[in-house]
Design a protein around this motif. Structure first.
Motif, PDB file in Angstrom:
ATOM      1  N   ARG A 176       0.844  -1.263   0.070  1.00  0.00           N
ATOM      2  CA  ARG A 176       0.063  -0.033  -0.109  1.00  0.00           C
ATOM      3  C   ARG A 176       0.764   1.261  -0.027  1.00  0.00           C
ATOM      4  O   ARG A 176       0.212   2.430  -0.391  1.00  0.00           O
ATOM      5  CB  ARG A 176      -0.942  -0.074   1.109  1.00  0.00           C
ATOM      6  N   THR A 177       2.288   1.156   0.271  1.00  0.00           N
ATOM      7  CA  THR A 177       3.038   2.225   0.364  1.00  0.00           C
ATOM      8  C   THR A 177       3.519   2.736  -1.064  1.00  0.00           C
ATOM      9  O   THR A 177       3.832   3.829  -1.326  1.00  0.00           O
ATOM     10  CB  THR A 177       4.469   1.887   1.221  1.00  0.00           C
ATOM     11  N   GLY A 178       3.260   1.686  -2.158  1.00  0.00           N
ATOM     12  CA  GLY A 178       3.341   2.238  -3.467  1.00  0.00           C
ATOM     13  C   GLY A 178       4.827   1.837  -3.890  1.00  0.00           C
ATOM     14  O   GLY A 178       5.431   1.883  -4.845  1.00  0.00           O
ATOM     15  N   LEU A 179       5.540   0.987  -2.940  1.00  0.00           N
ATOM     16  CA  LEU A 179       6.884   0.278  -3.530  1.00  0.00           C
ATOM     17  C   LEU A 179       6.787  -0.518  -4.743  1.00  0.00           C
ATOM     18  O   LEU A 179       5.788  -1.167  -4.833  1.00  0.00           O
ATOM     19  CB  LEU A 179       7.270  -0.400  -2.434  1.00  0.00           C
ATOM     20  N   PRO A 180       7.926  -0.353  -5.500  1.00  0.00           N
ATOM     21  CA  PRO A 180       7.685  -1.142  -6.942  1.00  0.00           C
ATOM     22  C   PRO A 180       7.565  -2.647  -6.304  1.00  0.00           C
ATOM     23  O   PRO A 180       8.086  -2.907  -5.392  1.00  0.00           O
ATOM     24  CB  PRO A 180       9.040  -0.699  -7.589  1.00  0.00           C
ATOM     25  N   PHE A 181       7.013  -3.495  -7.415  1.00  0.00           N
ATOM     26  CA  PHE A 181       6.667  -4.646  -7.028  1.00  0.00           C
ATOM     27  C   PHE A 181       7.995  -5.773  -6.986  1.00  0.00           C
ATOM     28  O   PHE A 181       8.088  -6.737  -6.199  1.00  0.00           O
ATOM     29  CB  PHE A 181       5.635  -5.249  -8.249  1.00  0.00           C
ATOM     30  N   LYS A 182       8.844  -5.353  -7.843  1.00  0.00           N
ATOM     31  CA  LYS A 182      10.207  -6.144  -7.844  1.00  0.00           C
ATOM     32  C   LYS A 182      10.707  -6.032  -6.335  1.00  0.00           C
ATOM     33  O   LYS A 182      11.548  -7.061  -5.988  1.00  0.00           O
ATOM     34  CB  LYS A 182      11.193  -5.622  -8.827  1.00  0.00           C
ATOM     35  N   TRP A 183      10.796  -4.824  -5.673  1.00  0.00           N
ATOM     36  CA  TRP A 183      11.255  -4.636  -4.294  1.00  0.00           C
ATOM     37  C   TRP A 183      10.339  -5.280  -3.317  1.00  0.00           C
ATOM     38  O   TRP A 183      10.664  -5.994  -2.323  1.00  0.00           O
ATOM     39  CB  TRP A 183      11.327  -3.171  -3.769  1.00  0.00           C
ATOM     40  N   GLN A 184       9.039  -5.457  -3.568  1.00  0.00           N
ATOM     41  CA  GLN A 184       8.177  -6.357  -2.895  1.00  0.00           C
ATOM     42  C   GLN A 184       8.595  -7.730  -2.839  1.00  0.00           C
ATOM     43  O   GLN A 184       8.600  -8.530  -1.599  1.00  0.00           O
ATOM     44  CB  GLN A 184       6.537  -6.120  -3.223  1.00  0.00           C
ATOM     45  N   LEU A 185       8.846  -8.257  -4.506  1.00  0.00           N
ATOM     46  CA  LEU A 185       9.276  -9.497  -4.278  1.00  0.00           C
ATOM     47  C   LEU A 185      10.672  -9.834  -3.482  1.00  0.00           C
ATOM     48  O   LEU A 185      10.838 -10.990  -2.997  1.00  0.00           O
ATOM     49  CB  LEU A 185       9.512 -10.056  -5.641  1.00  0.00           C
ATOM     50  N   LEU A 186      11.503  -8.897  -3.703  1.00  0.00           N
ATOM     51  CA  LEU A 186      12.654  -8.987  -2.876  1.00  0.00           C
ATOM     52  C   LEU A 186      12.518  -9.099  -1.306  1.00  0.00           C
ATOM     53  O   LEU A 186      13.097 -10.266  -0.884  1.00  0.00           O
ATOM     54  CB  LEU A 186      13.740  -7.992  -3.190  1.00  0.00           C
ATOM     55  N   ILE A 187      11.778  -8.214  -0.871  1.00  0.00           N
ATOM     56  CA  ILE A 187      11.455  -8.594   0.511  1.00  0.00           C
ATOM     57  C   ILE A 187      10.732  -9.688   0.996  1.00  0.00           C
ATOM     58  O   ILE A 187      11.059 -10.289   1.820  1.00  0.00           O
ATOM     59  CB  ILE A 187      10.500  -7.100   0.987  1.00  0.00           C
ATOM     60  N   PHE A 188       9.706 -10.167   0.058  1.00  0.00           N
ATOM     61  CA  PHE A 188       9.038 -11.341   0.421  1.00  0.00           C
ATOM     62  C   PHE A 188      10.347 -12.759   0.196  1.00  0.00           C
ATOM     63  O   PHE A 188      10.227 -13.281   1.223  1.00  0.00           O
ATOM     64  CB  PHE A 188       8.136 -11.498  -0.933  1.00  0.00           C
TER      65      PHE A 188
END
Length: 149
Positions: A47-59
């Motif tokens: 919901r913060t608008g972080l790019p999806f590739k960074w979300q995948l990395l965090i995941f």
């Protein structure tokens, strides 16, 4: 396409959470549950608008950290794969020999629950019909017994 991931990434992580929990419910292997747990904070991070590739990395990082640091502890505490089966609980119980056991021929033994088992002598000694013995091992449908002297 990139806008799709930005707008709906919270729902994607919620879907991943649900899929992981369903898979874990059927397998009980303590593997996909960690990915499901890692998806929970990503629902809010998305919901913060972080790019999806960074979300995948965090995941991926959260999942790996959870697997490495918590899975061994959870397996130890939950004792997965360590439960005795009903057959293994019979070791140490007395049985009645209903057919004599010889060095070259298996006999039969009756357990307390009334089940007749194929029996062999632990030390290959002869055990006569009517003797009571102790179960020392269970190998398939054959029990190993020793004389109860």
């Amino acid at each position: 396409m990139n806008e799709f991931f930005i707008n709906f990434s919270s729902w994607i992580w919620l879907g991943i959470l649900i899929v992981c929990i369903v898979i874990e419910a059927f397998t009980m292997g303590l593997t996909t549950i960690w990915a499901g747990i890692a998806a929970i904070p990503l629902i809010f991070i998305a919901r913060t608008g972080l790019p999806f590739k960074w979300q995948l990395l965090i995941f991926a990082l959260i999942t790996i950290l959870l697997i490495v640091f918590t899975r061994p502890f959870a397996i130890k505490k939950l004792r997965i794969g360590k439960d005795k089966t009903n057959v293994n609980t019979m070791i140490g119980e007395e049985v009645l020999i209903t057919k004599s056991i010889t060095k070259f021929q298996k006999g039969q033994a009756k357990a307390k629950n009334g089940v007749i088992w194929t029996a062999k002598s632990e030390d290959e000694s002869e055990i006569l019909e009517g003797s009571t013995c102790i179960i020392t091992a269970v190998e398939g449908n054959t029990i190993s017994v020793k004389n109860n002297i």
